[in-house]
Design a protein around this motif. Sequence first.
Motif, PDB file in Angstrom:
ATOM      1  N   MET A   1     -13.007   9.009   2.201  1.00  0.00           N
ATOM      2  CA  MET A   1     -11.794   8.343   1.739  1.00  0.00           C
ATOM      3  C   MET A   1     -12.070   6.855   1.534  1.00  0.00           C
ATOM      4  O   MET A   1     -12.697   6.213   2.357  1.00  0.00           O
ATOM      5  N   GLY A   2     -11.607   6.329   0.418  1.00  0.00           N
ATOM      6  CA  GLY A   2     -11.799   4.919   0.125  1.00  0.00           C
ATOM      7  C   GLY A   2     -10.665   4.077   0.677  1.00  0.00           C
ATOM      8  O   GLY A   2      -9.514   4.496   0.670  1.00  0.00           O
ATOM      9  N   GLN A   3     -11.021   2.903   1.181  1.00  0.00           N
ATOM     10  CA  GLN A   3     -10.018   1.982   1.699  1.00  0.00           C
ATOM     11  C   GLN A   3     -10.195   0.633   1.020  1.00  0.00           C
ATOM     12  O   GLN A   3     -11.301   0.276   0.614  1.00  0.00           O
ATOM     13  N   PHE A   4      -9.094  -0.113   0.920  1.00  0.00           N
ATOM     14  CA  PHE A   4      -9.162  -1.420   0.284  1.00  0.00           C
ATOM     15  C   PHE A   4      -8.225  -2.390   0.995  1.00  0.00           C
ATOM     16  O   PHE A   4      -7.215  -1.989   1.559  1.00  0.00           O
ATOM     17  N   ILE A   5      -8.600  -3.663   0.983  1.00  0.00           N
ATOM     18  CA  ILE A   5      -7.775  -4.735   1.530  1.00  0.00           C
ATOM     19  C   ILE A   5      -7.724  -5.823   0.468  1.00  0.00           C
ATOM     20  O   ILE A   5      -8.761  -6.241  -0.051  1.00  0.00           O
ATOM     21  N   LEU A   6      -6.539  -6.255   0.131  1.00  0.00           N
ATOM     22  CA  LEU A   6      -6.350  -7.316  -0.862  1.00  0.00           C
ATOM     23  C   LEU A   6      -5.756  -8.540  -0.185  1.00  0.00           C
ATOM     24  O   LEU A   6      -4.778  -8.423   0.557  1.00  0.00           O
ATOM     25  N   LYS A   7      -6.337  -9.712  -0.462  1.00  0.00           N
ATOM     26  CA  LYS A   7      -5.800 -10.960   0.085  1.00  0.00           C
ATOM     27  C   LYS A   7      -5.864 -12.023  -1.001  1.00  0.00           C
ATOM     28  O   LYS A   7      -6.871 -12.153  -1.695  1.00  0.00           O
ATOM     29  N   THR A   8      -4.794 -12.799  -1.109  1.00  0.00           N
ATOM     30  CA  THR A   8      -4.763 -13.899  -2.066  1.00  0.00           C
ATOM     31  C   THR A   8      -4.894 -15.210  -1.308  1.00  0.00           C
ATOM     32  O   THR A   8      -4.138 -15.462  -0.374  1.00  0.00           O
ATOM     33  N   ASP A   9      -5.848 -16.040  -1.706  1.00  0.00           N
ATOM     34  CA  ASP A   9      -6.014 -17.376  -1.130  1.00  0.00           C
ATOM     35  C   ASP A   9      -5.563 -18.366  -2.203  1.00  0.00           C
ATOM     36  O   ASP A   9      -6.321 -18.713  -3.106  1.00  0.00           O
ATOM     37  N   ASN A  10      -4.297 -18.790  -2.100  1.00  0.00           N
ATOM     38  CA  ASN A  10      -3.724 -19.669  -3.123  1.00  0.00           C
ATOM     39  C   ASN A  10      -4.311 -21.076  -3.077  1.00  0.00           C
ATOM     40  O   ASN A  10      -4.283 -21.784  -4.080  1.00  0.00           O
ATOM     41  N   VAL A  11      -4.836 -21.484  -1.927  1.00  0.00           N
ATOM     42  CA  VAL A  11      -5.430 -22.811  -1.805  1.00  0.00           C
ATOM     43  C   VAL A  11      -6.766 -22.864  -2.546  1.00  0.00           C
ATOM     44  O   VAL A  11      -7.009 -23.752  -3.357  1.00  0.00           O
ATOM     45  N   LYS A  12      -7.618 -21.871  -2.276  1.00  0.00           N
ATOM     46  CA  LYS A  12      -8.939 -21.826  -2.928  1.00  0.00           C
ATOM     47  C   LYS A  12      -8.900 -21.157  -4.298  1.00  0.00           C
ATOM     48  O   LYS A  12      -9.898 -21.123  -5.004  1.00  0.00           O
ATOM     49  N   LYS A  13      -7.731 -20.587  -4.649  1.00  0.00           N
ATOM     50  CA  LYS A  13      -7.556 -19.881  -5.919  1.00  0.00           C
ATOM     51  C   LYS A  13      -8.546 -18.715  -6.036  1.00  0.00           C
ATOM     52  O   LYS A  13      -9.292 -18.603  -7.003  1.00  0.00           O
ATOM     53  N   VAL A  14      -8.538 -17.858  -5.007  1.00  0.00           N
ATOM     54  CA  VAL A  14      -9.418 -16.687  -4.979  1.00  0.00           C
ATOM     55  C   VAL A  14      -8.608 -15.470  -4.551  1.00  0.00           C
ATOM     56  O   VAL A  14      -7.800 -15.537  -3.642  1.00  0.00           O
ATOM     57  N   ILE A  15      -8.859 -14.357  -5.222  1.00  0.00           N
ATOM     58  CA  ILE A  15      -8.326 -13.065  -4.777  1.00  0.00           C
ATOM     59  C   ILE A  15      -9.495 -12.357  -4.112  1.00  0.00           C
ATOM     60  O   ILE A  15     -10.536 -12.163  -4.735  1.00  0.00           O
ATOM     61  N   ASN A  16      -9.345 -12.014  -2.837  1.00  0.00           N
ATOM     62  CA  ASN A  16     -10.395 -11.311  -2.094  1.00  0.00           C
ATOM     63  C   ASN A  16     -10.022  -9.843  -1.989  1.00  0.00           C
ATOM     64  O   ASN A  16      -8.910  -9.507  -1.573  1.00  0.00           O
ATOM     65  N   ILE A  17     -10.970  -8.985  -2.357  1.00  0.00           N
ATOM     66  CA  ILE A  17     -10.768  -7.539  -2.233  1.00  0.00           C
ATOM     67  C   ILE A  17     -11.926  -6.993  -1.412  1.00  0.00           C
ATOM     68  O   ILE A  17     -13.083  -7.309  -1.679  1.00  0.00           O
ATOM     69  N   GLU A  18     -11.590  -6.202  -0.401  1.00  0.00           N
ATOM     70  CA  GLU A  18     -12.614  -5.553   0.413  1.00  0.00           C
ATOM     71  C   GLU A  18     -12.527  -4.055   0.155  1.00  0.00           C
ATOM     72  O   GLU A  18     -11.456  -3.458   0.276  1.00  0.00           O
ATOM     73  N   LEU A  19     -13.646  -3.448  -0.234  1.00  0.00           N
ATOM     74  CA  LEU A  19     -13.679  -2.016  -0.522  1.00  0.00           C
ATOM     75  C   LEU A  19     -14.579  -1.323   0.487  1.00  0.00           C
ATOM     76  O   LEU A  19     -15.613  -1.865   0.867  1.00  0.00           O
ATOM     77  N   GLU A  20     -14.174  -0.119   0.894  1.00  0.00           N
ATOM     78  CA  GLU A  20     -14.948   0.596   1.906  1.00  0.00           C
ATOM     79  C   GLU A  20     -14.883   2.098   1.661  1.00  0.00           C
ATOM     80  O   GLU A  20     -13.840   2.623   1.280  1.00  0.00           O
ATOM     81  N   GLY A  21     -16.005   2.764   1.862  1.00  0.00           N
ATOM     82  CA  GLY A  21     -16.032   4.223   1.798  1.00  0.00           C
ATOM     83  C   GLY A  21     -16.263   4.771   0.398  1.00  0.00           C
ATOM     84  O   GLY A  21     -16.804   4.108  -0.471  1.00  0.00           O
ATOM     85  N   THR A  22     -15.812   6.009   0.206  1.00  0.00           N
ATOM     86  CA  THR A  22     -15.965   6.708  -1.061  1.00  0.00           C
ATOM     87  C   THR A  22     -14.585   6.890  -1.670  1.00  0.00           C
ATOM     88  O   THR A  22     -13.711   7.508  -1.047  1.00  0.00           O
ATOM     89  N   PHE A  23     -14.396   6.384  -2.866  1.00  0.00           N
ATOM     90  CA  PHE A  23     -13.085   6.447  -3.512  1.00  0.00           C
ATOM     91  C   PHE A  23     -12.923   7.729  -4.306  1.00  0.00           C
ATOM     92  O   PHE A  23     -13.800   8.113  -5.069  1.00  0.00           O
ATOM     93  N   SER A  24     -11.762   8.357  -4.132  1.00  0.00           N
ATOM     94  CA  SER A  24     -11.364   9.476  -4.986  1.00  0.00           C
ATOM     95  C   SER A  24     -10.534   8.862  -6.120  1.00  0.00           C
ATOM     96  O   SER A  24     -10.200   7.672  -6.078  1.00  0.00           O
ATOM     97  N   ASN A  25     -10.171   9.665  -7.100  1.00  0.00           N
ATOM     98  CA  ASN A  25      -9.294   9.156  -8.164  1.00  0.00           C
ATOM     99  C   ASN A  25      -7.976   8.662  -7.583  1.00  0.00           C
ATOM    100  O   ASN A  25      -7.455   7.634  -7.991  1.00  0.00           O
ATOM    101  N   GLU A  26      -7.444   9.398  -6.597  1.00  0.00           N
ATOM    102  CA  GLU A  26      -6.170   9.023  -5.974  1.00  0.00           C
ATOM    103  C   GLU A  26      -6.291   7.669  -5.256  1.00  0.00           C
ATOM    104  O   GLU A  26      -5.425   6.803  -5.398  1.00  0.00           O
ATOM    105  N   ASP A  27      -7.392   7.480  -4.488  1.00  0.00           N
ATOM    106  CA  ASP A  27      -7.617   6.198  -3.797  1.00  0.00           C
ATOM    107  C   ASP A  27      -7.712   5.073  -4.826  1.00  0.00           C
ATOM    108  O   ASP A  27      -7.175   3.986  -4.631  1.00  0.00           O
ATOM    109  N   GLY A  28      -8.427   5.356  -5.926  1.00  0.00           N
ATOM    110  CA  GLY A  28      -8.599   4.357  -6.976  1.00  0.00           C
ATOM    111  C   GLY A  28      -7.281   3.952  -7.599  1.00  0.00           C
ATOM    112  O   GLY A  28      -7.022   2.770  -7.815  1.00  0.00           O
ATOM    113  N   LEU A  29      -6.437   4.926  -7.867  1.00  0.00           N
ATOM    114  CA  LEU A  29      -5.139   4.635  -8.480  1.00  0.00           C
ATOM    115  C   LEU A  29      -4.264   3.810  -7.532  1.00  0.00           C
ATOM    116  O   LEU A  29      -3.578   2.884  -7.966  1.00  0.00           O
ATOM    117  N   LYS A  30      -4.302   4.124  -6.236  1.00  0.00           N
ATOM    118  CA  LYS A  30      -3.543   3.340  -5.250  1.00  0.00           C
ATOM    119  C   LYS A  30      -4.039   1.900  -5.204  1.00  0.00           C
ATOM    120  O   LYS A  30      -3.245   0.959  -5.119  1.00  0.00           O
TER     121      LYS A  30
END
Length: 116
Positions: A1-30
């Motif tokens: 199962m794939g997992q993801f974490i999204l964080k926005t750093d408005n000060v540094k103007k960066v979107i951080n995404i952390e991806l882990e595991g194996t993504f299915s189509n359903e995980d990808g769509l989420k």
Amino acid sequence: MGQFILKTDNVKKVINIELEGTFSNEDGLKSIQAYQQTINPINPAEYALDIDCKKLNVTAPDVVPLLEGCFIMFKADGFQKVSLTLENNPILKMQLARLGRKAGLENLEITSTVQS
């Protein structure tokens, strides 16, 4: 199962995404839905996209079109830079680099780290 974490750093103007595991189509769509909600309130052209793929597994062939769609979406959103960080995984690096080229994502930077 794939997992993801999204964080926005408005000060540094960066979107951080952390991806882990194996993504299915359903995980990808989420993850795509969460991504779109995250970038909705900002102007992506003012931001960099930093994606941590160190715990991501090689993508299964049936999910590759979805991943390619993500690269096309990143290009269309117009981020200043798109950075992928992976562990020393040549197969995943090749796969991601090929999809980035295919999507025309010219500001893609892939960095490999070696965990000791």
